[in-house]
Design a protein around this motif. Structure first.
Motif, PDB file in Angstrom:
ATOM      1  N   THR A  62       0.806  -1.231   0.000  1.00 38.96           N
ATOM      2  CA  THR A  62       0.000   0.000   0.000  1.00 38.96           C
ATOM      3  C   THR A  62       0.838   1.279   0.000  1.00 38.96           C
ATOM      4  OG1 THR A  62      -0.151   0.001   2.427  1.00 38.96           O
ATOM      5  CG2 THR A  62      -1.858  -1.192   1.218  1.00 38.96           C
ATOM      6  N   SER A 258      -1.625   3.185   6.324  1.00 45.29           N
ATOM      7  CA  SER A 258      -0.577   2.368   5.709  1.00 45.29           C
ATOM      8  C   SER A 258       0.677   2.473   6.560  1.00 45.29           C
ATOM      9  CB  SER A 258      -0.278   2.846   4.287  1.00 45.29           C
ATOM     10  OG  SER A 258       0.829   2.138   3.748  1.00 45.29           O
ATOM     11  N   GLY A 333      -5.079  -4.746   2.895  1.00 46.20           N
ATOM     12  CA  GLY A 333      -4.336  -3.879   1.993  1.00 46.20           C
ATOM     13  C   GLY A 333      -5.176  -3.444   0.821  1.00 46.20           C
TER      14      GLY A 333
END
Length: 421
Positions: A62, A258, A333
């Motif tokens: 990501t 992330s 993700g």
């Protein structure tokens, strides 16, 4: 075209990772059609014998600055201020379009080689339209599924963003677009206001480095909320200095996080907030970030996040499991990059992005828990087959469709030109 993957040990990840046992996967064109034991043969189908293999969804990275493949390990022991001086302040300006192409192609192929089938390329090397063209061309030629995170710090930011959006107008192709915003902590509130409003106008998700400092984290989040900007789906990259209350507010706004656990620890940025973010209901996933001081594979990231969360000094992370780590690397993700209806699991109807891992090695043999083995024992040498959109890009441990000798030679020439300049 029909592809049958037969006799593998299948792991699915939605809603949670689970071992389905010995089963088959049928792919029709670019879509997963059926998963189950003993699927019937289909005349004319390509059959992949997955005996001795684990079959699972492809990994989702990501957050990666893919162009930096040509400067791998150039600063292995640097801290974050040193990284900014050496990489952003010194080396980035030396990159020609050909260097961006070489780095993006090699970085994307590296990702595929290690089982990453979806990549968010956080691309802050837009020194000219030619640099942007080179980055996009490399992603397309690699065969990876990519979200091109366009970041332009120059005066032509709006024009450049619109130009790329015209080239990537929707989410129907392998390469799609997000707006990689500098954000209020790096570029200030006035610039951030333009970034988020432009993203809203163009229908783009935002991914931005946020939460780097305690004061900046709080004030930046307040700014985004007070200006109504969190209506734009936003990924908070690193998110190191948010409180539990901050994470609840991010979750309520539909935000995501992330993490780059190796980078965050190695650069002295802070301890990854994995458990706290997920406990607040924030979708939280993994990214390699940069290979200048970190590994570029998902196995390293899963092991690191598993270790750091379970090893929290307060003991609060002992409930974190290998299943949580695998979920972050796959379906979670996909949710973070806005593709959870497209990839991240083996649900029929999704795109056929998956991988086969070898178990006939000393490091993977006799594994009693396949999920535990994927997270704790597998490594890049375990990746036997990688499929993106129903097309094999790696078989028998070898990447297909590219002259790797030429790719590596071009990357070496680029590295010499950039670092030796």
């Amino acid at each position: 075209m029909t592809t049958l993957i037969k006799n593998g040990v299948v792991i699915d990840t939605e809603p949670q990772p689970v071992v389905l046992g010995r089963a088959d996967v049928r792919i029709e064109g670019d879509v997963i059609a059926e998963v189950g034991p003993g699927l019937p043969d289909v005349p004319g189908a390509e059959v992949i014998d997955a005996t001795g293999r684990i079959v699972l969804p492809g990994f989702v990275d990501t957050h990666r600055h893919t162009w930096q493949a040509a400067i791998r390990a150039v600063a292995p022991d640097v801290d974050f201020p040193g990284y900014m001086r050496r990489i952003v302040g010194e080396l980035a300006g030396r990159f020609r379009p050909r260097d961006v192409y070489a780095g993006n192609l090699a970085g994307a192929l590296e990702s595929l080689d290690t089982g990453v089938t979806t990549l968010l390329d956080w691309s802050h090397i837009q020194l000219s339209p030619d640099h942007t063209d080179a980055a996009l061309r490399a992603l397309r030629e690699s065969g990876i599924r990519a979200v091109f995170g366009y970041c332009n710090g120059g005066d032509d930011f709006e024009e450049g963003t619109r130009r790329v959006r015209e080239r990537l107008p929707d989410d129907s192709g392998l390469v799609t677009m997000a707006l990689a915003a500098l954000g209020p902590e790096i570029a200030g509130e006035e610039r951030a206001l333009v970034e988020w409003r432009l993203a809203a106008e163009l229908g783009l998700r935002v991914t931005s480095h946020l939460g780097h400092s305690l004061d900046g984290a709080a004030s930046g989040l307040d700014f985004l909320e007070s200006n109504g900007l969190l209506g734009v789906p936003t990924t908070f990259v690193h998110a190191l200095n948010y409180t539990d209350e901050h994470f609840k507010r991010i979750a309520a706004a539909g935000g995501s996080v992330s993490l780059a656990p190796v980078d965050e620890m190695n650069l002295g940025m802070g301890y990854p907030a994995t458990g706290r973010a997920r406990a607040a209901g924030v979708p939280t996933a993994l990214g390699a970030d940069t290979v200048v001081c970190s590994p570029g594979d998902m196995f390293s990231l899963m092991r690191t996040i598993h270790l750091l969360e379970r090893g929290r000094p307060d003991g609060a992370g002992l409930g974190f499991t290998t299943r949580d780590a695998l979920r972050m690397a796959t379906i979670e993700g996909a949710e973070v990059v806005g593709l959870d209806d497209v990839v991240g699991s083996l649900r029929p109807g999704k795109q056929a992005d998956l991988l086969l891992l070898r178990t006939d090695t000393l490091g993977m043999a006799a594994a009693h828990d396949p999920i535990g083995a994927v997270v704790l024992n597998a490594d890049t040498s375990s990746v036997d087959t990688v499929i993106v959109a129903g097309r094999a890009v790696k078989r028998g441990g070898q990447l297909l469709h590219h002259d790797l000798a030429t790719v590596l030679t071009t990357l070496a020439e680029s590295a010499e030109a950039v670092v030796g300049a």
